[in-house]
Design a protein around this motif. Sequence first.
Motif, PDB file in Angstrom:
ATOM      1  N   LYS A 132     -76.038   0.373 -49.556  1.00 54.23           N
ATOM      2  CA  LYS A 132     -77.332  -0.001 -50.126  1.00 54.23           C
ATOM      3  C   LYS A 132     -77.624  -1.484 -49.914  1.00 54.23           C
ATOM      4  O   LYS A 132     -78.762  -1.865 -49.582  1.00 54.23           O
ATOM      5  N   ASP A 133     -76.625  -2.334 -50.089  1.00 55.23           N
ATOM      6  CA  ASP A 133     -76.818  -3.769 -49.876  1.00 55.23           C
ATOM      7  C   ASP A 133     -77.174  -4.063 -48.425  1.00 55.23           C
ATOM      8  O   ASP A 133     -78.053  -4.886 -48.134  1.00 55.23           O
ATOM      9  N   LYS A 134     -76.501  -3.377 -47.503  1.00 54.34           N
ATOM     10  CA  LYS A 134     -76.773  -3.582 -46.075  1.00 54.34           C
ATOM     11  C   LYS A 134     -78.188  -3.139 -45.725  1.00 54.34           C
ATOM     12  O   LYS A 134     -78.904  -3.839 -44.999  1.00 54.34           O
ATOM     13  N   LEU A 135     -78.577  -1.988 -46.243  1.00 63.07           N
ATOM     14  CA  LEU A 135     -79.916  -1.479 -45.941  1.00 63.07           C
ATOM     15  C   LEU A 135     -81.001  -2.359 -46.560  1.00 63.07           C
ATOM     16  O   LEU A 135     -82.077  -2.523 -45.986  1.00 63.07           O
ATOM     17  N   ASN A 136     -80.721  -2.918 -47.716  1.00 59.88           N
ATOM     18  CA  ASN A 136     -81.686  -3.829 -48.327  1.00 59.88           C
ATOM     19  C   ASN A 136     -81.854  -5.097 -47.489  1.00 59.88           C
ATOM     20  O   ASN A 136     -82.961  -5.645 -47.399  1.00 59.88           O
ATOM     21  N   LYS A 137     -80.780  -5.554 -46.869  1.00 57.94           N
ATOM     22  CA  LYS A 137     -80.882  -6.702 -45.969  1.00 57.94           C
ATOM     23  C   LYS A 137     -81.774  -6.355 -44.768  1.00 57.94           C
ATOM     24  O   LYS A 137     -82.624  -7.154 -44.365  1.00 57.94           O
ATOM     25  N   VAL A 138     -81.550  -5.180 -44.212  1.00 54.83           N
ATOM     26  CA  VAL A 138     -82.373  -4.732 -43.078  1.00 54.83           C
ATOM     27  C   VAL A 138     -83.828  -4.611 -43.508  1.00 54.83           C
ATOM     28  O   VAL A 138     -84.745  -5.039 -42.793  1.00 54.83           O
ATOM     29  N   LEU A 139     -84.048  -4.036 -44.665  1.00 56.72           N
ATOM     30  CA  LEU A 139     -85.407  -3.863 -45.187  1.00 56.72           C
ATOM     31  C   LEU A 139     -86.107  -5.205 -45.351  1.00 56.72           C
ATOM     32  O   LEU A 139     -87.288  -5.350 -45.001  1.00 56.72           O
ATOM     33  N   ASN A 140     -85.385  -6.179 -45.850  1.00 56.47           N
ATOM     34  CA  ASN A 140     -85.951  -7.517 -46.039  1.00 56.47           C
ATOM     35  C   ASN A 140     -86.331  -8.155 -44.708  1.00 56.47           C
ATOM     36  O   ASN A 140     -87.412  -8.751 -44.562  1.00 56.47           O
ATOM     37  N   ILE A 141     -85.478  -7.997 -43.698  1.00 59.77           N
ATOM     38  CA  ILE A 141     -85.750  -8.562 -42.369  1.00 59.77           C
ATOM     39  C   ILE A 141     -86.971  -7.895 -41.734  1.00 59.77           C
ATOM     40  O   ILE A 141     -87.857  -8.560 -41.205  1.00 59.77           O
ATOM     41  N   LEU A 142     -87.020  -6.564 -41.811  1.00 59.78           N
ATOM     42  CA  LEU A 142     -88.129  -5.837 -41.190  1.00 59.78           C
ATOM     43  C   LEU A 142     -89.446  -6.056 -41.945  1.00 59.78           C
ATOM     44  O   LEU A 142     -90.512  -6.041 -41.328  1.00 59.78           O
ATOM     45  N   SER A 143     -89.361  -6.245 -43.252  1.00 59.80           N
ATOM     46  CA  SER A 143     -90.574  -6.509 -44.030  1.00 59.80           C
ATOM     47  C   SER A 143     -91.196  -7.847 -43.634  1.00 59.80           C
ATOM     48  O   SER A 143     -92.421  -7.974 -43.558  1.00 59.80           O
ATOM     49  N   LYS A 144     -90.343  -8.830 -43.376  1.00 63.60           N
ATOM     50  CA  LYS A 144     -90.834 -10.154 -42.996  1.00 63.60           C
ATOM     51  C   LYS A 144     -91.205 -10.227 -41.515  1.00 63.60           C
ATOM     52  O   LYS A 144     -92.003 -11.082 -41.108  1.00 63.60           O
TER      53      LYS A 144
END
Length: 211
Positions: free
Chosen positions: A174-186
Amino acid sequence: IFYVQKVVIEDNNIVSSEEIVEASGITENTNLLYLNTRSVKDKIASLTYVDSVNIKRKLPNTIVIAVVEKEACYFINYQESYYILDKELNVLEVRKDSSLGLIEIAGINLEAKNPGDKATDSLLIPSFTEEYANFSSKNKEILNANLIDISDILNIKLHMNNLVIKLGDTENLKDKLNKVLNILSKNPTYASAIGYIDVGFAVNPVVFIEN
């Protein structure tokens, strides 16, 4: 007066009402007062797309059967057939096309499996695919992988067309996917770019995008 005259099926979108009634064994000779609901539930739950069953009696002559169906999440292409899987990698059906908009799983030695079987004997992989499915279902607009490569369980890769998400092992997913989500959102253009995002380490993510 208490013999079944009507069977109502609720919440079924995949399994037909006729198939559920047939599996239940309920007929017009079934008496509501003596109906073994546990046995009926077990029979209906044996259908591969059925996850759970609830049964209610409505006197004098109606049975209401509500089902919760398993959701198709993944598929495996094996020997020119498509094995449709739920998030825990149970085989739901085998078909000749994959036109369900599902995520492909690569890296599982499927061999011959039938509906109702597990696609893998591993306990770790279904746990990963369940957690990923739960996370991605809430973030489909941003995190929309079309293939998951689990041929190396210590180096799992998500493919979003030409963008590869390197997850490493199954820990802290979950932590890894949240990092990916943050990068793709920006950086929404990354989703259609050629490159990779590596979140497989405890340190900051590594991002490489071809110009």
